[in-house]
Design a protein around this motif. Structure first.
Motif, short mmCIF file in Angstrom:
data_model
loop_
_atom_site.label_atom_id
_atom_site.label_comp_id
_atom_site.label_asym_id
_atom_site.label_seq_id
_atom_site.Cartn_x
_atom_site.Cartn_y
_atom_site.Cartn_z
N ALA A 1 0.83 -1.21 0.00
CA ALA A 1 0.00 0.00 0.00
C ALA A 1 0.86 1.25 0.00
CB ALA A 1 -0.94 0.01 1.20
N LEU A 2 2.07 1.16 0.57
CA LEU A 2 2.96 2.31 0.59
C LEU A 2 3.44 2.65 -0.82
CD1 LEU A 2 4.33 4.31 2.50
CD2 LEU A 2 6.23 2.70 2.72
N GLU B 1 -7.23 5.65 7.17
CA GLU B 1 -7.91 5.03 8.31
C GLU B 1 -6.91 4.44 9.30
OE1 GLU B 1 -10.49 2.23 6.49
OE2 GLU B 1 -12.02 3.73 5.94
N ALA B 2 -5.79 3.94 8.77
CA ALA B 2 -4.77 3.34 9.64
C ALA B 2 -3.95 4.40 10.37
CB ALA B 2 -3.84 2.44 8.83
N ILE B 3 -3.67 5.51 9.68
CA ILE B 3 -2.87 6.60 10.25
C ILE B 3 -3.69 7.87 10.15
CG2 ILE B 3 -0.67 7.84 10.19
CD1 ILE B 3 0.51 5.46 8.69
N PHE C 1 -5.72 -2.62 -9.88
CA PHE C 1 -6.13 -1.23 -9.98
C PHE C 1 -7.08 -0.86 -8.83
CE2 PHE C 1 -8.93 2.18 -11.69
CZ PHE C 1 -7.95 3.16 -11.79
N LEU C 2 -8.00 -1.75 -8.49
CA LEU C 2 -8.90 -1.48 -7.37
C LEU C 2 -8.11 -1.36 -6.07
CD1 LEU C 2 -11.94 -3.80 -8.20
CD2 LEU C 2 -11.72 -1.33 -8.58
N ALA C 3 -7.09 -2.20 -5.89
CA ALA C 3 -6.22 -2.11 -4.70
C ALA C 3 -5.50 -0.76 -4.68
CB ALA C 3 -5.23 -3.25 -4.69
N LEU C 4 -5.07 -0.30 -5.85
CA LEU C 4 -4.43 1.01 -5.96
C LEU C 4 -5.37 2.11 -5.47
CD1 LEU C 4 -1.86 2.56 -7.24
CD2 LEU C 4 -3.36 2.89 -9.22
N LEU C 5 -6.62 2.07 -5.92
CA LEU C 5 -7.58 3.11 -5.53
C LEU C 5 -7.93 3.06 -4.05
CD1 LEU C 5 -10.15 3.11 -8.49
CD2 LEU C 5 -8.14 4.56 -8.17
N LYS C 6 -7.87 1.87 -3.46
CA LYS C 6 -8.22 1.73 -2.04
C LYS C 6 -7.09 2.17 -1.11
CE LYS C 6 -11.34 -2.21 -2.76
NZ LYS C 6 -11.48 -3.68 -2.57
N ALA C 7 -5.88 2.28 -1.63
CA ALA C 7 -4.72 2.55 -0.79
C ALA C 7 -4.84 3.85 0.03
CB ALA C 7 -3.45 2.57 -1.64
N PRO C 8 -5.26 4.98 -0.57
CA PRO C 8 -5.33 6.21 0.23
C PRO C 8 -6.32 6.12 1.39
CG PRO C 8 -5.38 6.73 -2.11
CD PRO C 8 -5.55 5.24 -1.99
#
Length: 287
Positions: free
Chosen positions: A112-113, A160-162, A148-155
């Motif tokens: 995700a980073l 939410e985590a930080i 691509f969906l994982a890319l969009l979910k990353a932000p």
């Protein structure tokens, strides 16, 4: 570019093998022909366009393809490296923090980073973050389907985590740009086969669910067989007529499926072995 004019950011995705990269190149060419300084960006570690356009190489730094049109290849680690160098300013401090085994391991185990770094680079101009990037339009030849969906979910996931601090704020600002339909648009490419269309429909819905934006379907390699092609009576053409009728019906049925979400753009099958001929004719088919 006028200070009042927003940079256009166009993402192109779809199942592997549907012509996604050619569609992205056609969109980039189309915008460059409108007078917009355009950058065609492919994501990952290996370049499709290097062989496709017979280039010596495609690297992180943009290089000229045509008038108003450049091309570049961006990976997560390369984007993160550039941002860190820009942020830390001093090369020795950058090397201390990022060119060590611990940090490299963290990047490798936290995909995700890397994805956040890519989106941070793509959205850097509207967010006024990072090194200057003077382009009116970015066309991103993005990852296929699930990636691509994982890319969009990353932000959203990172925000939410930080929740506090620079990382959380950067994640929220990236997500805000991605969800702005006046800034970003999304193209889902498929062609007249059941699996690409089914995957395209799911991908369209996934993008809509994440961003609340309606992507644009692109129905690629359409034959659009004229009706008179079915009427010839010569015996040696009967098999070909049957084939054309089958393809025509298949295209019609799948076109209706796509239209249930959004009326698709259609790009005809281009019969050429020359990359620029294909991309130029595809661009002519785009609005």
């Amino acid at each position: 570019m006028s200070q009042l004019q927003k940079q256009k950011i166009i993402f192109v995705t779809g199942k592997g093998g549907v012509g996604k990269s050619a569609v992205a190149a056609a969109l980039a060419l189309k915008n460059s022909q409108k007078g917009l300084k355009t950058l065609l960006v492919e994501l990952g570690y290996q370049s499709f366009y290097q062989d496709y356009f017979n280039l010596p190489s495609v690297t992180y730094e943009p290089q000229k393809l045509r008038e108003n049109l450049d091309v570049a290849l961006w990976s997560g680690p390369a984007c993160l490296k550039e941002y860190a160098r820009h942020l830390l300013k001093v090369e020795s401090i950058y090397r201390l923090f990022f060119e060590n085994a611990v940090t490299r391991s963290l990047i490798n185990v936290a995909p995700a980073l890397s994805e956040l770094a890519i989106l941070g680079k793509v959205t850097s101009k509207p967010r006024k973050v990072g090194p200057p990037m003077d382009y009116d339009c970015l066309v991103v030849d993005a990852f296929a389907t699930g990636h691509f969906l994982a890319l969009l979910k990353a932000p959203q996931g990172m925000a939410e985590a930080i929740r506090f601090g620079p990382m959380g704020e950067q994640s929220k600002s990236i997500e805000k740009v991605l969800k702005d339909p006046t800034q970003c648009s999304y193209y889902v490419v498929s062609f007249a086969e059941e699996m690409p269309v089914a995957e395209g429909l799911e991908l369209w819905q996934g993008i809509h669910d994440i961003l609340s934006i309606q992507p644009q379907h692109v129905f690629n390699k359409v034959l659009n067989t004229p009706k008179e092609a079915f009427s010839a009576s010569e015996a040696d053409l009967q098999g070909f007529q049957i084939y054309l009728e089958k393809i025509s019906k298949q295209e019609s049925d799948l076109r209706k499926k796509l239209a249930a979400q959004a009326l698709p753009l259609e790009i005809p099958q281009i019969f050429s072995v020359h990359a620029w001929d294909v991309v130029t004719q595809m661009a002519e088919a785009l609005p």
